[in-house]
Enzyme design. Structure first.
Site: not given
Length: 323
Positions: A18, A204, A206, A249, A301
């Protein structure tokens, strides 16, 4: 079928941790298959399908569109921003006029048109915006040095719900994510966003895993997509390759003016393992990343139980390639 030429493949190395991974928007990323990122709102080849699916979800569950009363001005800022960005992306397919206190917009791709007075209390501007962009929309308000999710139209959430998150702080929203508090990721991201200047836009990426290119993986439909994921735990290698997807995403954040709220746009893309294997290096990297991911992150996840299925698919594919 996924347009891999525009797929935002998120991995540069064989490991993932992360981070805030924020970067300036509107800069093109080159990939082994093509590129993405030139525009904030990029309709894509699945544009009409994404809009139609959102309309079906909202008709079935209007609670996916929520807003606290004080967010109305920000909603109008968000509508104008989305339409401006879409017009920049496809100027030959759209017309836009924001003069005279009205919002006038036509879109040949969606077949929609808008002609409304800004501030009309009978209109939900976020719902109007959601009818023109494939992105989910969230509005973050600033109060007392914290960000709060005070409005949104979210039909394609991955494991969360805008209806449940309404009014929650940035800190609380990210509470379930492992490591991000202890490693200071949330604090750095919040500080950066609080300092974002008017009109500035960052982005960003994801990622997670999805099944059957399903966009709606929200808490409201957990029973459906969780069952599909369990099916893949014991499915054949062929079914795993066809159905299990890398879900990516592309997230944009824009400080709106004059309201000062932050518009959070989330565009969701899918590519199955079989599709990824068509681009040299992509499938290998996904296999490496998912295998190396620490247990707490893999659990969050939802991929721990799917690791054997991914390995089964990869070994089957390698056997087929090597003969």
């Amino acid at each position: 079928m996924t347009d891999l030429r525009a797929f935002p493949f998120p991995f540069d190395v064989d490991t993932y941790r992360y981070s805030t991974n924020l970067e300036p928007a509107r800069t093109a990323h080159r990939t082994a298959a093509g590129g993405w990122g030139e525009h904030v709102v990029e309709p894509g080849t699945d544009y009409r399908d994404a809009l139609a699916e959102r309309a079906r979800i909202l008709a079935r569950d209007p609670r996916r569109a929520v807003s606290l009363p004080h967010m109305a001005p920000a909603g109008w800022d968000a509508l104008e921003t989305v339409l401006i960005e879409l017009h920049r992306s496809v100027p030959d397919e759209t017309t836009l006029d924001l003069d005279g206190g009205r919002v006038r917009f036509s879109n040949r791709l969606s077949g929609n048109s808008i002609d409304v007075a800004r501030g009309d209390p009978s209109v939900d501007p976020l719902v109007l915006a959601a009818g023109e962009t494939p992105d989910d929309l969230v509005l973050l308000d600033t109060r007392g040095g914290e960000l709060f999710a005070d409005a949104g139209v979210v039909t394609y959430a991955s494991g969360w719900s805008m209806n449940f998150a309404l009014g929650a702080s940035f800190e609380d929203i990210h509470g379930p994510v492992p490591r991000v508090r202890d490693e200071g990721v949330v604090a750095r991201a919040r500080a950066f966003l609080l300092g974002l200047g008017a009109g500035a836009t960052v982005r960003r990426t994801n990622w997670s895993l999805g099944v059957d290119h399903r966009l709606d993986a929200s808490l409201e439909t957990r029973g459906e997509w969780a069952r599909a994921r369990r099916e893949l735990e014991t499915a054949s290698a062929d079914d795993v390759g066809r159905r299990l997807c890398l879900r990516v995403e592309v997230q944009h954040l824009t400080r709106l003016a004059p309201s000062g709220a932050i518009l959070f746009l989330v565009r969701t893309h899918h590519a199955s393992l079989d599709e990824l294997a068509a681009v040299p290096g992509w499938a290998e990297r996904v296999v490496a990343v998912t295998a190396e991911l620490p247990r707490d992150m893999a659990d969050y996840k939802g991929l721990t139980a799917l690791r054997p299925a991914i390995d089964r698919w990869w070994r089957s594919r390698r056997r087929a390639v090597l003969g």
